[in-house]
Design a protein around this motif. Structure first.
Motif, PDB file in Angstrom:
ATOM      1  N   THR A  76       2.856   3.707  -1.782  1.00 43.81           N
ATOM      2  CA  THR A  76       2.961   3.941  -3.215  1.00 43.81           C
ATOM      3  C   THR A  76       4.425   3.997  -3.618  1.00 43.81           C
ATOM      4  O   THR A  76       5.212   4.736  -3.049  1.00 43.81           O
ATOM      5  CB  THR A  76       2.298   5.270  -3.585  1.00 43.81           C
TER       6      THR A  76
ATOM      7  N   LYS B  51     -13.453   5.648   6.143  1.00 43.78           N
ATOM      8  CA  LYS B  51     -13.022   5.900   4.765  1.00 43.78           C
ATOM      9  C   LYS B  51     -11.525   6.205   4.723  1.00 43.78           C
ATOM     10  O   LYS B  51     -10.798   5.684   3.877  1.00 43.78           O
ATOM     11  CB  LYS B  51     -13.802   7.097   4.185  1.00 43.78           C
ATOM     12  N   ILE B  52     -11.096   7.014   5.660  1.00 45.08           N
ATOM     13  CA  ILE B  52      -9.674   7.359   5.713  1.00 45.08           C
ATOM     14  C   ILE B  52      -8.839   6.113   6.014  1.00 45.08           C
ATOM     15  O   ILE B  52      -7.829   5.850   5.378  1.00 45.08           O
ATOM     16  CB  ILE B  52      -9.412   8.436   6.787  1.00 45.08           C
TER      17      ILE B  52
ATOM     18  N   GLY C 252       0.805  -1.210   0.000  1.00 43.79           N
ATOM     19  CA  GLY C 252       0.000   0.000   0.000  1.00 43.79           C
ATOM     20  C   GLY C 252       0.837   1.259   0.000  1.00 43.79           C
ATOM     21  O   GLY C 252       0.343   2.338  -0.233  1.00 43.79           O
TER      22      GLY C 252
ATOM     23  N   ASP D 250      -2.837  12.425  -2.482  1.00 42.49           N
ATOM     24  CA  ASP D 250      -2.735  12.423  -1.024  1.00 42.49           C
ATOM     25  C   ASP D 250      -2.021  11.163  -0.547  1.00 42.49           C
ATOM     26  O   ASP D 250      -1.176  11.197   0.335  1.00 42.49           O
ATOM     27  CB  ASP D 250      -4.130  12.455  -0.374  1.00 42.49           C
ATOM     28  N   LYS D 251      -2.380  10.063  -1.166  1.00 43.27           N
ATOM     29  CA  LYS D 251      -1.810   8.790  -0.733  1.00 43.27           C
ATOM     30  C   LYS D 251      -0.322   8.743  -1.025  1.00 43.27           C
ATOM     31  O   LYS D 251       0.468   8.227  -0.242  1.00 43.27           O
ATOM     32  CB  LYS D 251      -2.489   7.636  -1.461  1.00 43.27           C
TER      33      LYS D 251
ATOM     34  N   ASP E 171      -9.529   3.086   5.329  1.00 43.22           N
ATOM     35  CA  ASP E 171      -9.515   2.214   4.147  1.00 43.22           C
ATOM     36  C   ASP E 171      -8.543   2.716   3.088  1.00 43.22           C
ATOM     37  O   ASP E 171      -7.900   1.943   2.383  1.00 43.22           O
ATOM     38  CB  ASP E 171     -10.919   2.120   3.526  1.00 43.22           C
ATOM     39  N   GLU E 172      -8.466   4.027   2.976  1.00 46.14           N
ATOM     40  CA  GLU E 172      -7.618   4.598   1.926  1.00 46.14           C
ATOM     41  C   GLU E 172      -6.148   4.598   2.328  1.00 46.14           C
ATOM     42  O   GLU E 172      -5.269   4.421   1.500  1.00 46.14           O
ATOM     43  CB  GLU E 172      -8.044   6.037   1.620  1.00 46.14           C
ATOM     44  N   PHE E 173      -5.892   4.873   3.589  1.00 48.66           N
ATOM     45  CA  PHE E 173      -4.503   4.933   4.063  1.00 48.66           C
ATOM     46  C   PHE E 173      -4.221   3.724   4.943  1.00 48.66           C
ATOM     47  O   PHE E 173      -3.989   3.870   6.147  1.00 48.66           O
ATOM     48  CB  PHE E 173      -4.265   6.181   4.910  1.00 48.66           C
TER      49      PHE E 173
ATOM     50  N   GLU F 172      -5.591  10.193  -5.057  1.00 46.32           N
ATOM     51  CA  GLU F 172      -4.354   9.442  -5.234  1.00 46.32           C
ATOM     52  C   GLU F 172      -3.124  10.217  -4.743  1.00 46.32           C
ATOM     53  O   GLU F 172      -2.254   9.689  -4.067  1.00 46.32           O
ATOM     54  CB  GLU F 172      -4.212   9.100  -6.718  1.00 46.32           C
TER      55      GLU F 172
ATOM     56  N   GLY G 164     -12.558  14.785   0.275  1.00 47.77           N
ATOM     57  CA  GLY G 164     -12.045  13.450   0.548  1.00 47.77           C
ATOM     58  C   GLY G 164     -10.620  13.266   0.057  1.00 47.77           C
ATOM     59  O   GLY G 164      -9.895  14.231  -0.136  1.00 47.77           O
ATOM     60  N   ILE G 165     -10.269  12.014  -0.182  1.00 47.25           N
ATOM     61  CA  ILE G 165      -8.875  11.657  -0.446  1.00 47.25           C
ATOM     62  C   ILE G 165      -8.688  11.327  -1.911  1.00 47.25           C
ATOM     63  O   ILE G 165      -9.513  10.642  -2.512  1.00 47.25           O
ATOM     64  CB  ILE G 165      -8.498  10.429   0.409  1.00 47.25           C
TER      65      ILE G 165
END
Ligand code: GDP
Ligand code: GDP
Length: 438
Positions: free
Chosen positions: A38, A312-313, A36, A275-276, A315-317, A273, A270-271
């Motif tokens: 990147t 949500k955060i 995860g 940001d990640k 899950d994304e991060f 790519e 929201g978040i």
């Protein structure tokens, strides 16, 4: 001490990323031990002889659909702005082009040290291709072959010659350096203003001491801080404006220089790519991280809104599961008062040392309860001894029978055990397996 920066510049296909990868070597693989994160190959740390430095592949920065010359100019300007030394790469097989000449002129005018690499000189019979490049006027051309790894040592010797001799540390050790990272318009400047506007914050009237000169030192309740303001930088130069969407460089530099990274997200948007990617850098760089959801005032809320947003955060991060999340508003100042105390908390934890005996008891218990699985040859990881070797981020070395037997999932298991026992909120931790007798 901030590390010097080397930027690689040149037309597409001359071999920039090949050279970048050569210079960087295996480093990227080393820091990356979680899924995860990147992978982004435009910025990395590297080492040559005793020099540690950063490398930027400006060719890796997406420039949308600008014409080649515009892109080249932007890359060159970014390199001039960000780097201490520029490696200008040309293609020895194709010979000199108009674009090369134009870039050379920009670099020459900047007065930054330039090292000229003539790439794709795969064997000595091609050395006579060098001569025409003297006319670029940026110094002696170095013949190299990125794909064969020839000539890079001489090139890096030359690069290292140009590194600034004494780069002084900007602030003393007790100062908590805070950076705010996030896309344009998420509210970074507003947050900085809100922090500085808080009660009992004393803003230093001494301007920032770094070349970026947008640092704001301040003091609250006897603690020194400095905000490294990337948002301010954007307003400084034209290049920054035009490359804002895709340039992560400033963010990366700010992350490098900070202790605590505030990853700012706009509650409305929201978040994304980007940001990640940036959060991934902060994680890899081992910085303390707080996720700040700003503009919480504009969200219509019920009793589940915050929980859902938080999920949500998470899950994304995925790999930032340790980072605390603050919901606040720079505009209404609601919950702003939580921010600095959280900065203090994670900064303290970032520097926490755990007693060796407690650590070893914990590891013994964990291993007893859940031994490492055997590999296909029937061999099993054995851990003899564990010790914390560094802080910021907390780094643990495990002395084992065979480091190859330490698998990702088991490392993760041990990390979770450590986190269950000690409060490592807001900080990544590193676990390194070493052979017992090393
Ligand atoms: P960039 O666009 O400047 O980043 O260039 P790349 O690193 O992607 O390389 C472009 C192409 O040139 C690739 O096909 C590489 O394999 C090739 N290449 C890179 N370095 C050399 C080299 O030293 N010799 C030869 N013959 N090809 C190379
Ligand atoms: P930056 O580009 O990340 O530095 O963002 P700015 O601080 O310049 O803010 C961008 C816009 O968002 C401005 O119009 C701010 O007034 C607005 N803004 C910033 N924080 C908040 C907030 O908490 N709530 C609301 N509603 N607007 C905000």
């Amino acid at each position: 001490m901030p590390k010097p920066v080397l930027a690689i510049v040149g037309r597409p296909n001359v071999g920039k990323s090949t050279i970048f990868n050569r210079i960087v070597g295996e480093r990227i693989a080393i820091v990356e031990d979680k899924p995860g994160v990147t992978r982004d190959r435009i910025y990395s740390s590297a080492e040559w002889l005793n020099h540690e430095f950063h490398v930027i592949d400006t060719g890796g920065i997406e420039m949308n659909e600008e014409p080649l010359m515009v892109q080249m100019r932007q890359q060159a300007e970014l390199a001039i702005e960000e780097a201490d030394v520029i490696c200008f790469v040309v293609n020895g097989r194709e010979g000199m082009t108009g674009a090369d000449e134009e870039v050379a002129q920009i670099l020459y005018r900047s007065k930054k040290p330039v090292v000229l690499a003539v790439n794709k000189i795969d064997d000595p019979t091609m050395h006579d291709r060098l001569y025409e490049f003297y006319s670029l006027g940026v110094g002696d051309p170095f013949p190299i072959s990125g794909s064969h790894g020839i000539g890079l040592g001489d090139l890096l010797d030359q690069v290292a010659e140009h590194f600034p001799k004494d780069k002084e540390e900007d602030y003393d050790e007790d100062t908590v350096r805070i950076s705010l990272i996030g896309r344009p318009n998420v509210g970074k400047s507003s947050l900085v203003n809100a922090i500085l506007g808080e009660e009992r914050v004393i803003v230093s009237d001494i301007p920032g001491t770094t070349r970026d000169a947008i640092d704001t030192p301040f003091e609250k309740d006897g603690q020194d801080y400095v905000v490294i303001d990337t948002a301010g930088m954007r307003k400084k130069g034209k290049v920054y404006e035009s490359t804002e969407k895709y340039s992560v460089l400033r963010a990366l530099r700010a992350i490098e220089r900070s202790d605590v990274v505030l990853m700012v997200i706009n509650a409305e948007e929201g978040i994304i790519e980007q940001d990640k990617k940036i959060a991934g850098y902060a994680h890899e760089a081992g910085r303390a991280i707080i996720i700040v959801v700003n503009k919480w005032d504009v969200i219509e809320k019920d009793d589940k809104t915050m929980k859902n947003f938080e999920q949500k955060i998470r899950d994304e991060f995925l790999y930032l599961d340790y980072a605390p999340i603050l919901f606040l508003s720079a505009k209404t100042k609601r919950r702003m008062h939580n921010l600095l105390p959280m900065v203090n908390k994670v900064s303290e934890i970032h520097n926490m040392r755990v007693p060796t005996h407690v650590l070893n008891d914990l590891i013994v218990d964990a291993v007893t309860m859940n031994p490492a699985p055997t590999d296909s040859g029937g061999k099993r990881l054995r851990i003899n001894y564990a010790t914390q070797v560094a802080v910021a981020p907390p780094t643990f070395v495990l002395f084992v029978n065979d480091p190859e037997l330490m698998h990702f999932s088991y490392r993760r298991f041990l990390e979770n055990k450590i986190r269950d026992t000690f409060d490592f909120t807001g900080t990544p931790i590193r676990i390194i397996a070493r052979k017992k007798n090393d």
